[in-house]
Design a protein around this motif. Structure first.
Motif, PDB file in Angstrom:
ATOM      1  N   LYS A 239     -11.475 -33.626 -18.921  1.00 39.69           N
ATOM      2  CA  LYS A 239     -10.467 -32.696 -18.801  1.00 39.69           C
ATOM      3  C   LYS A 239     -10.247 -32.521 -17.222  1.00 39.69           C
ATOM      4  N   ILE A 240      -9.142 -32.103 -17.032  1.00 38.65           N
ATOM      5  CA  ILE A 240      -8.443 -31.558 -15.272  1.00 38.65           C
ATOM      6  C   ILE A 240      -9.124 -30.414 -15.286  1.00 38.65           C
ATOM      7  N   SER A 241      -9.812 -30.021 -13.641  1.00 40.46           N
ATOM      8  CA  SER A 241      -9.982 -29.028 -13.508  1.00 40.46           C
ATOM      9  C   SER A 241      -9.317 -28.532 -12.144  1.00 40.46           C
ATOM     10  N   ILE A 242      -9.214 -27.298 -11.685  1.00 41.10           N
ATOM     11  CA  ILE A 242      -8.707 -26.974 -10.584  1.00 41.10           C
ATOM     12  C   ILE A 242      -9.313 -27.669  -9.131  1.00 41.10           C
ATOM     13  N   ALA A 243     -10.505 -28.105  -9.415  1.00 39.57           N
ATOM     14  CA  ALA A 243     -10.776 -28.934  -8.386  1.00 39.57           C
ATOM     15  C   ALA A 243     -10.192 -30.271  -7.846  1.00 39.57           C
ATOM     16  N   ASP A 244      -9.520 -30.802  -9.029  1.00 35.63           N
ATOM     17  CA  ASP A 244      -8.745 -31.930  -9.032  1.00 35.63           C
ATOM     18  C   ASP A 244      -7.333 -31.889  -8.242  1.00 35.63           C
ATOM     19  N   ILE A 245      -6.792 -30.620  -7.745  1.00 34.80           N
ATOM     20  CA  ILE A 245      -5.592 -30.697  -7.502  1.00 34.80           C
ATOM     21  C   ILE A 245      -5.425 -31.546  -6.405  1.00 34.80           C
ATOM     22  N   PRO A 246      -6.055 -31.470  -5.327  1.00 33.12           N
ATOM     23  CA  PRO A 246      -5.815 -32.375  -4.272  1.00 33.12           C
ATOM     24  C   PRO A 246      -5.476 -33.905  -4.446  1.00 33.12           C
ATOM     25  N   THR A 247      -6.129 -34.371  -5.497  1.00 32.85           N
ATOM     26  CA  THR A 247      -6.143 -35.503  -6.073  1.00 32.85           C
ATOM     27  C   THR A 247      -4.690 -35.942  -6.855  1.00 32.85           C
TER      28      THR A 247
ATOM     29  N   GLN B 207       3.527 -27.479  -3.966  1.00 36.73           N
ATOM     30  CA  GLN B 207       2.534 -26.928  -3.078  1.00 36.73           C
ATOM     31  C   GLN B 207       1.250 -26.638  -4.054  1.00 36.73           C
ATOM     32  N   LYS B 208       0.210 -26.437  -3.379  1.00 33.67           N
ATOM     33  CA  LYS B 208      -1.076 -26.055  -4.318  1.00 33.67           C
ATOM     34  C   LYS B 208      -0.933 -24.856  -5.392  1.00 33.67           C
ATOM     35  N   ALA B 209       0.061 -23.908  -4.738  1.00 35.62           N
ATOM     36  CA  ALA B 209       0.123 -22.913  -5.849  1.00 35.62           C
ATOM     37  C   ALA B 209       0.829 -23.230  -6.949  1.00 35.62           C
ATOM     38  N   HIS B 210       1.974 -24.087  -6.677  1.00 34.05           N
ATOM     39  CA  HIS B 210       2.513 -24.733  -7.887  1.00 34.05           C
ATOM     40  C   HIS B 210       1.415 -25.306  -8.940  1.00 34.05           C
ATOM     41  N   TRP B 211       0.788 -26.151  -8.170  1.00 34.76           N
ATOM     42  CA  TRP B 211      -0.242 -26.982  -9.284  1.00 34.76           C
ATOM     43  C   TRP B 211      -1.263 -25.972 -10.042  1.00 34.76           C
ATOM     44  N   ARG B 212      -1.624 -24.707  -9.189  1.00 31.76           N
ATOM     45  CA  ARG B 212      -2.452 -23.920 -10.085  1.00 31.76           C
ATOM     46  C   ARG B 212      -1.727 -23.177 -10.915  1.00 31.76           C
ATOM     47  N   TRP B 213      -0.470 -22.864 -10.809  1.00 32.79           N
ATOM     48  CA  TRP B 213       0.308 -22.335 -11.701  1.00 32.79           C
ATOM     49  C   TRP B 213       0.610 -23.221 -13.003  1.00 32.79           C
TER      50      TRP B 213
ATOM     51  N   VAL C 237      -1.807 -22.880 -17.544  1.00 27.93           N
ATOM     52  CA  VAL C 237      -1.330 -22.863 -18.903  1.00 27.93           C
ATOM     53  C   VAL C 237      -2.343 -23.614 -19.930  1.00 27.93           C
ATOM     54  N   PRO C 238      -2.757 -22.875 -20.788  1.00 22.78           N
ATOM     55  CA  PRO C 238      -3.721 -23.488 -21.883  1.00 22.78           C
ATOM     56  C   PRO C 238      -3.247 -24.768 -22.828  1.00 22.78           C
ATOM     57  N   ARG C 239      -3.255 -25.779 -22.194  1.00 21.67           N
ATOM     58  CA  ARG C 239      -2.775 -27.015 -22.943  1.00 21.67           C
ATOM     59  C   ARG C 239      -3.579 -28.205 -22.445  1.00 21.67           C
ATOM     60  N   PRO C 240      -3.688 -29.457 -23.550  1.00 18.38           N
ATOM     61  CA  PRO C 240      -4.278 -30.402 -23.148  1.00 18.38           C
ATOM     62  C   PRO C 240      -4.009 -31.018 -21.810  1.00 18.38           C
ATOM     63  N   ALA C 241      -4.960 -31.224 -20.856  1.00 17.42           N
ATOM     64  CA  ALA C 241      -4.817 -31.950 -19.404  1.00 17.42           C
ATOM     65  C   ALA C 241      -5.842 -32.835 -19.182  1.00 17.42           C
ATOM     66  N   TRP C 242      -5.535 -34.283 -19.029  1.00 19.00           N
ATOM     67  CA  TRP C 242      -6.442 -34.993 -19.152  1.00 19.00           C
ATOM     68  C   TRP C 242      -6.659 -35.913 -17.869  1.00 19.00           C
ATOM     69  N   ALA C 243      -7.759 -36.313 -17.222  1.00 21.75           N
ATOM     70  CA  ALA C 243      -7.828 -37.234 -16.136  1.00 21.75           C
ATOM     71  C   ALA C 243      -8.495 -38.454 -16.477  1.00 21.75           C
ATOM     72  N   ALA C 244      -8.212 -39.718 -15.774  1.00 30.26           N
ATOM     73  CA  ALA C 244      -8.649 -40.851 -16.058  1.00 30.26           C
ATOM     74  C   ALA C 244      -9.243 -40.927 -14.653  1.00 30.26           C
TER      75      ALA C 244
END
Length: 402
Positions: free
Chosen positions: A158-166, A185-191, A195-202
């Motif tokens: 799962k993606i986390s907020i800490a992944d935003i820069p990557t 911007q970072k604020a857009h990514w956080r926004w 939303v509670p939806r599936p978000a995945w990182a490889a």
């Protein structure tokens, strides 16, 4: 009494939100209204004055939201006003309220210095207000059974907020120069990620994120956005989504531009159906708000295109006469300079602003636009315009849709 203005209280925001939910989701429970208001208030560009309403006898009968973002055109950037949530109460439709609200929004955007406006609209309405189609709705369909057979040696988490820069770096690498893409911007990514939806990182063997996929909260078989550094990461993400579907769907839908790397990666690995849908006057549409300002902001990008072309030594002036005024493109010393000026000398082209924005964003070619009966482009000016405004696959990434 009829009044067109921004909201002035929490009560009015609630009333406008209820109207929007009733128009788009067939219901406006208190819980749904609270969630929607929370999202609106958290948006990085939220300002009460940009929630525009049409009041009749003290009641809100029509509503829209101006969403400020920055849009790219190659190396250039425009201040863009997105129009979202346009709706009118059923008993007030057909009375000109939405049109008046759009005119009000355009006037406000001109006053505040926006360059262009963008929206995803119903057919045969927004064209009357100067908006023109600028890219298609497009998506891929791949069979779930083939998605499950894709090969990609990556771990999925799962993606986390800490992944935003990557995530931001991956997004910029893929979307950074595409016409129509929006700066995040970072604020857009956080926004987006709230939303509670599936978000995945490889991730690779070293735990580094090599791709991400965001799935619709309403449709588990629809990928809103998928960006990957390579085909293996993309395949791993799609395989994971296919596995999570079970037997709920036979296909996976991925919203994507037609020339995205994902298209060619999947074409060599499984069956792919690429669908593009446009209407003559509907879907993703745009118009200029401040023509001279917008064109001036892209003169460095136009100069770069000019310098890369065989015409770089050409000197002259091409005038673009529109329904919003006239501008001149001065070409000299391998540079293009934009000026707002009357067409006294040079080659004069008559192009309404709605056709000009289609040309600038690459949705239509010079030859195609020249076929319109209200357009006049001299043959001698066409080679230069072809260099400055080549056909391109403009598009907006899925998370940025509104």
């Amino acid at each position: 009494m009829i009044e067109t203005r921004g909201i002035r209280s929490e009560i009015e925001l609630r009333e406008a939100t209820r109207l929007t939910l009733e128009a788009f989701s067939n219901g406006g429970s208190d819980e749904a209204i609270d969630r929607k208001i929370s999202r609106v208030l958290a948006h990085p560009s939220y300002e009460p004055g940009r929630i525009r309403v049409r009041m009749v006898g003290g009641r809100i009968v029509s509503h829209l939201w101006i969403i400020e973002r920055t849009m790219r055109l190659g190396s250039a950037e425009w201040r863009m006003g997105g129009i979202g949530g346009v709706c009118t109460a059923p008993d007030a439709r057909g009375q000109g309220h939405a049109s008046a609200l759009l005119q009000d929004a355009l006037a406000l955007m001109r006053q505040e210095g926006f360059d262009i406006s963008l929206l995803d609209g119903i057919r045969d309405f927004y064209n009357r207000l100067g908006y023109a189609v600028i890219w298609p709705h497009s998506h891929l369909l791949i069979p779930v059974e083939e998605a499950r057979a894709l090969k990609g040696d990556y771990d999925i988490r799962k993606i986390s907020i800490a992944d935003i820069p990557t995530l931001a770096r991956l997004y910029h690498t893929t979307w950074g120069q595409r016409p129509g893409s929006l700066v995040r911007q970072k604020a857009h990514w956080r926004w987006f990620l709230e939303v509670p939806r599936p978000a995945w990182a490889a991730t690779n063997g070293k735990g580094r994120v090599q791709g991400y996929a965001i799935v619709s909260e309403h449709r588990p078989d629809e990928v809103i956005e998928l960006v990957a550094a390579n085909s293996g990461a993309a395949y791993a993400l799609i395989r994971h989504i296919a596995d999570s579907l079970g037997d709920r769907s036979e296909t996976i839908r991925i919203n994507v531009a037609r020339d995205d790397p994902l298209v060619r990666w999947l074409r060599r690995a499984c069956r792919v159906t690429l669908t593009e849908r446009t209407a003559p006057a509907g879907g993703w549409m745009a118009r200029f708000v401040n023509l001279e300002q917008a064109m001036t902001k892209i003169q460095d990008e136009l100069s770069a295109r000019f310098l890369r072309s065989p015409m770089q030594d050409w000197r002259g002036r091409v005038n673009l006469v529109t329904d919003m005024g006239a501008i001149a493109l001065f070409c000299r010393y391998s540079r293009v300079v934009v000026r707002e000026t009357a067409p006294t000398v040079g080659y004069t082209c008559r192009i309404p602003q709605d056709r000009l924005i289609q040309l600038v964003l690459g949705f239509r070619s010079v030859e195609d636009v020249a076929e319109d009966p209200d357009v006049a482009i001299p043959e001698i000016a066409r080679p230069l315009l072809n260099v400055l405004f080549p056909p391109q696959a403009a598009y907006i990434a899925g998370l940025d849709w509104f």
